[in-house]
Design a protein around this motif. Sequence first.
Motif, PDB file in Angstrom:
ATOM      1  N   TYR A 113       0.858  -1.187   0.000  1.00 50.64           N
ATOM      2  CA  TYR A 113       0.000   0.000   0.000  1.00 50.64           C
ATOM      3  C   TYR A 113       0.891   1.233   0.000  1.00 50.64           C
ATOM      4  O   TYR A 113       1.800   1.359   0.829  1.00 50.64           O
ATOM      5  CB  TYR A 113      -0.892   0.013   1.239  1.00 50.64           C
ATOM      6  CG  TYR A 113      -1.639   1.323   1.425  1.00 50.64           C
ATOM      7  CD1 TYR A 113      -2.698   1.650   0.593  1.00 50.64           C
ATOM      8  CD2 TYR A 113      -1.268   2.230   2.411  1.00 50.64           C
ATOM      9  CE1 TYR A 113      -3.378   2.848   0.744  1.00 50.64           C
ATOM     10  CE2 TYR A 113      -1.937   3.419   2.578  1.00 50.64           C
ATOM     11  CZ  TYR A 113      -2.993   3.721   1.742  1.00 50.64           C
ATOM     12  OH  TYR A 113      -3.663   4.914   1.880  1.00 50.64           O
ATOM     13  N   THR A 114       0.657   2.168  -0.945  1.00 53.09           N
ATOM     14  CA  THR A 114       1.472   3.375  -1.045  1.00 53.09           C
ATOM     15  C   THR A 114       0.566   4.588  -1.225  1.00 53.09           C
ATOM     16  O   THR A 114      -0.041   4.760  -2.285  1.00 53.09           O
ATOM     17  CB  THR A 114       2.440   3.297  -2.245  1.00 53.09           C
ATOM     18  OG1 THR A 114       3.214   2.104  -2.160  1.00 53.09           O
ATOM     19  CG2 THR A 114       3.374   4.496  -2.257  1.00 53.09           C
ATOM     20  N   PRO A 115       0.465   5.445  -0.213  1.00 44.25           N
ATOM     21  CA  PRO A 115      -0.226   6.716  -0.418  1.00 44.25           C
ATOM     22  C   PRO A 115       0.699   7.696  -1.136  1.00 44.25           C
ATOM     23  O   PRO A 115       1.828   7.922  -0.710  1.00 44.25           O
ATOM     24  CB  PRO A 115      -0.541   7.179   1.014  1.00 44.25           C
ATOM     25  CG  PRO A 115       0.527   6.557   1.855  1.00 44.25           C
ATOM     26  CD  PRO A 115       0.905   5.263   1.182  1.00 44.25           C
ATOM     27  N   LEU A 116       0.244   8.242  -2.240  1.00 41.79           N
ATOM     28  CA  LEU A 116       0.995   9.237  -2.994  1.00 41.79           C
ATOM     29  C   LEU A 116       0.309  10.593  -2.841  1.00 41.79           C
ATOM     30  O   LEU A 116      -0.921  10.652  -2.730  1.00 41.79           O
ATOM     31  CB  LEU A 116       1.068   8.860  -4.471  1.00 41.79           C
ATOM     32  CG  LEU A 116       1.722   7.513  -4.803  1.00 41.79           C
ATOM     33  CD1 LEU A 116       1.553   7.197  -6.280  1.00 41.79           C
ATOM     34  CD2 LEU A 116       3.195   7.522  -4.419  1.00 41.79           C
ATOM     35  N   PHE A 117       1.086  11.659  -2.855  1.00 39.57           N
ATOM     36  CA  PHE A 117       0.532  12.990  -2.632  1.00 39.57           C
ATOM     37  C   PHE A 117       1.025  13.942  -3.718  1.00 39.57           C
ATOM     38  O   PHE A 117       2.239  14.106  -3.897  1.00 39.57           O
ATOM     39  CB  PHE A 117       0.947  13.533  -1.256  1.00 39.57           C
ATOM     40  CG  PHE A 117       0.563  12.636  -0.114  1.00 39.57           C
ATOM     41  CD1 PHE A 117      -0.654  12.791   0.526  1.00 39.57           C
ATOM     42  CD2 PHE A 117       1.414  11.621   0.310  1.00 39.57           C
ATOM     43  CE1 PHE A 117      -1.012  11.963   1.579  1.00 39.57           C
ATOM     44  CE2 PHE A 117       1.061  10.784   1.358  1.00 39.57           C
ATOM     45  CZ  PHE A 117      -0.149  10.956   1.986  1.00 39.57           C
ATOM     46  N   ILE A 118       0.086  14.540  -4.469  1.00 42.69           N
ATOM     47  CA  ILE A 118       0.452  15.623  -5.390  1.00 42.69           C
ATOM     48  C   ILE A 118       0.621  16.880  -4.549  1.00 42.69           C
ATOM     49  O   ILE A 118      -0.308  17.323  -3.879  1.00 42.69           O
ATOM     50  CB  ILE A 118      -0.609  15.817  -6.477  1.00 42.69           C
ATOM     51  CG1 ILE A 118      -0.723  14.545  -7.330  1.00 42.69           C
ATOM     52  CG2 ILE A 118      -0.261  17.008  -7.359  1.00 42.69           C
ATOM     53  CD1 ILE A 118      -1.757  14.629  -8.429  1.00 42.69           C
ATOM     54  N   VAL A 119       1.826  17.429  -4.561  1.00 47.79           N
ATOM     55  CA  VAL A 119       2.194  18.508  -3.639  1.00 47.79           C
ATOM     56  C   VAL A 119       1.859  19.864  -4.259  1.00 47.79           C
ATOM     57  O   VAL A 119       2.609  20.399  -5.084  1.00 47.79           O
ATOM     58  CB  VAL A 119       3.683  18.439  -3.283  1.00 47.79           C
ATOM     59  CG1 VAL A 119       4.027  19.492  -2.229  1.00 47.79           C
ATOM     60  CG2 VAL A 119       4.053  17.052  -2.773  1.00 47.79           C
ATOM     61  N   ALA A 120       0.703  20.415  -3.891  1.00 43.79           N
ATOM     62  CA  ALA A 120       0.286  21.743  -4.328  1.00 43.79           C
ATOM     63  C   ALA A 120       0.652  22.764  -3.249  1.00 43.79           C
ATOM     64  O   ALA A 120       0.879  22.397  -2.095  1.00 43.79           O
ATOM     65  CB  ALA A 120      -1.214  21.768  -4.604  1.00 43.79           C
ATOM     66  N   PRO A 121       0.728  24.060  -3.586  1.00 49.53           N
ATOM     67  CA  PRO A 121       1.129  25.071  -2.596  1.00 49.53           C
ATOM     68  C   PRO A 121       0.219  25.135  -1.375  1.00 49.53           C
ATOM     69  O   PRO A 121       0.701  25.299  -0.256  1.00 49.53           O
ATOM     70  CB  PRO A 121       1.072  26.376  -3.396  1.00 49.53           C
ATOM     71  CG  PRO A 121       1.273  25.967  -4.816  1.00 49.53           C
ATOM     72  CD  PRO A 121       0.606  24.639  -4.945  1.00 49.53           C
ATOM     73  N   ALA A 122      -1.084  24.989  -1.564  1.00 45.36           N
ATOM     74  CA  ALA A 122      -2.011  25.149  -0.441  1.00 45.36           C
ATOM     75  C   ALA A 122      -2.269  23.846   0.295  1.00 45.36           C
ATOM     76  O   ALA A 122      -2.561  23.860   1.487  1.00 45.36           O
ATOM     77  CB  ALA A 122      -3.336  25.732  -0.938  1.00 45.36           C
ATOM     78  N   GLN A 123      -2.177  22.704  -0.402  1.00 42.24           N
ATOM     79  CA  GLN A 123      -2.453  21.425   0.221  1.00 42.24           C
ATOM     80  C   GLN A 123      -1.877  20.304  -0.630  1.00 42.24           C
ATOM     81  O   GLN A 123      -1.421  20.532  -1.753  1.00 42.24           O
ATOM     82  CB  GLN A 123      -3.955  21.219   0.399  1.00 42.24           C
ATOM     83  CG  GLN A 123      -4.720  21.072  -0.908  1.00 42.24           C
ATOM     84  CD  GLN A 123      -6.198  20.852  -0.698  1.00 42.24           C
ATOM     85  OE1 GLN A 123      -7.004  21.700  -1.030  1.00 42.24           O
ATOM     86  NE2 GLN A 123      -6.563  19.699  -0.141  1.00 42.24           N
ATOM     87  N   GLU A 124      -1.904  19.095  -0.084  1.00 42.71           N
ATOM     88  CA  GLU A 124      -1.484  17.921  -0.821  1.00 42.71           C
ATOM     89  C   GLU A 124      -2.713  17.079  -1.160  1.00 42.71           C
ATOM     90  O   GLU A 124      -3.625  16.961  -0.341  1.00 42.71           O
ATOM     91  CB  GLU A 124      -0.483  17.095  -0.007  1.00 42.71           C
ATOM     92  CG  GLU A 124       0.816  17.843   0.266  1.00 42.71           C
ATOM     93  CD  GLU A 124       1.848  16.965   0.944  1.00 42.71           C
ATOM     94  OE1 GLU A 124       1.483  15.876   1.434  1.00 42.71           O
ATOM     95  OE2 GLU A 124       3.025  17.361   0.977  1.00 42.71           O
ATOM     96  N   HIS A 125      -2.716  16.516  -2.357  1.00 43.41           N
ATOM     97  CA  HIS A 125      -3.872  15.752  -2.819  1.00 43.41           C
ATOM     98  C   HIS A 125      -3.503  14.270  -2.865  1.00 43.41           C
ATOM     99  O   HIS A 125      -2.521  13.874  -3.498  1.00 43.41           O
ATOM    100  CB  HIS A 125      -4.314  16.234  -4.195  1.00 43.41           C
ATOM    101  CG  HIS A 125      -4.668  17.690  -4.225  1.00 43.41           C
ATOM    102  ND1 HIS A 125      -5.882  18.165  -3.768  1.00 43.41           N
ATOM    103  CD2 HIS A 125      -3.955  18.780  -4.627  1.00 43.41           C
ATOM    104  CE1 HIS A 125      -5.913  19.481  -3.906  1.00 43.41           C
ATOM    105  NE2 HIS A 125      -4.764  19.870  -4.425  1.00 43.41           N
ATOM    106  N   LEU A 126      -4.308  13.455  -2.195  1.00 38.27           N
ATOM    107  CA  LEU A 126      -4.010  12.034  -2.019  1.00 38.27           C
ATOM    108  C   LEU A 126      -4.417  11.201  -3.224  1.00 38.27           C
ATOM    109  O   LEU A 126      -5.530  11.329  -3.741  1.00 38.27           O
ATOM    110  CB  LEU A 126      -4.738  11.516  -0.777  1.00 38.27           C
ATOM    111  CG  LEU A 126      -4.691  10.000  -0.531  1.00 38.27           C
ATOM    112  CD1 LEU A 126      -3.270   9.536  -0.264  1.00 38.27           C
ATOM    113  CD2 LEU A 126      -5.616   9.635   0.620  1.00 38.27           C
ATOM    114  N   LEU A 127      -3.511  10.334  -3.639  1.00 40.17           N
ATOM    115  CA  LEU A 127      -3.781   9.287  -4.623  1.00 40.17           C
ATOM    116  C   LEU A 127      -3.331   7.980  -3.985  1.00 40.17           C
ATOM    117  O   LEU A 127      -2.140   7.784  -3.742  1.00 40.17           O
ATOM    118  CB  LEU A 127      -3.017   9.538  -5.933  1.00 40.17           C
ATOM    119  CG  LEU A 127      -3.232   8.489  -7.033  1.00 40.17           C
ATOM    120  CD1 LEU A 127      -4.624   8.631  -7.637  1.00 40.17           C
ATOM    121  CD2 LEU A 127      -2.168   8.606  -8.109  1.00 40.17           C
ATOM    122  N   GLU A 128      -4.276   7.094  -3.690  1.00 39.91           N
ATOM    123  CA  GLU A 128      -3.943   5.830  -3.047  1.00 39.91           C
ATOM    124  C   GLU A 128      -3.622   4.778  -4.110  1.00 39.91           C
ATOM    125  O   GLU A 128      -4.357   4.617  -5.084  1.00 39.91           O
ATOM    126  CB  GLU A 128      -5.107   5.334  -2.198  1.00 39.91           C
ATOM    127  CG  GLU A 128      -5.355   6.145  -0.951  1.00 39.91           C
ATOM    128  CD  GLU A 128      -6.413   5.477  -0.081  1.00 39.91           C
ATOM    129  OE1 GLU A 128      -6.049   4.754   0.853  1.00 39.91           O
ATOM    130  OE2 GLU A 128      -7.602   5.673  -0.374  1.00 39.91           O
TER     131      GLU A 128
END
Length: 268
Positions: A113-128
């Motif tokens: 299991y790997t949670p990935l995060f798109i790193v945006a300036p205001a927040q991070e967006h999760l892609l599991e």
Amino acid sequence: MRKPPGKVDILPKEIGSLATGLPPARPGTLFVMGANGGMRVSPDAGFDVVFGRCEPDVHVCVGPADPRVSRRHGYITREHSRWVLHNVGKLAIRFPGPRLVLGGHRAELPVAYTPLFIVAPAQEHLLEVRIAAGSALGPADLHEVETYDPEDTAARAAQADKWRLDPTERLVLVCLAQRYLRQEPWPQPLTWAQVADELGRLRPGERWSDKRAARVVTAVRMRLSTEVDGLLEEQIPPPIGNSLNHNLITALLIGTRLRASDLAVLDG
């Protein structure tokens, strides 16, 4: 985008977090979950899973309300018997911990299991992302895989049991992870001394020490180490620091096993 026929299925949003387990699946099967659902792809499907902000143009939507996320931010493809992440967007994609995959770069995904995060300036967006583990199957065995019942309640119950926290585990983990639960910027786990001090004031008759708190958390971490990558010392390059506890807390938060409402246990 259209779903191709064959060994590719759409996962409804209601399936929940991939951190809490999977239905029986052929080893190497890829599961991907975003904001509005996801995809299941067999390892021999010959199919790339595209993810990004614009739902009509991708298979898995992530960061739909953030214009800084690319319409097509990346894709996951099968290369030489491994699933590989490709970042074609401008924002970096973060693995658990500090590892980043920059735009134009690629990274192999672990069978875990790997949670990935798109790193945006205001927040991070999760892609599991989760890749089904298991021993390799020969061609004569493949027909048996297709007969598995995806609603096998016994298998699901066994998987879920590993994630179930008893009251003592929840109390210690909430104390350890309270900066995360309070959504403080750049949170870190409390030290064992801080955890023991707070638990000692909260439960003065229970003789809490830093070693006792550490034993409780270590037991949970070891129990989940077969489900989540990054929970064992040998998986983390030195210096380890807070990485093991950080990775455990992140997995529990993503899997909704710890919630902000759990802070109530610290109110006595």
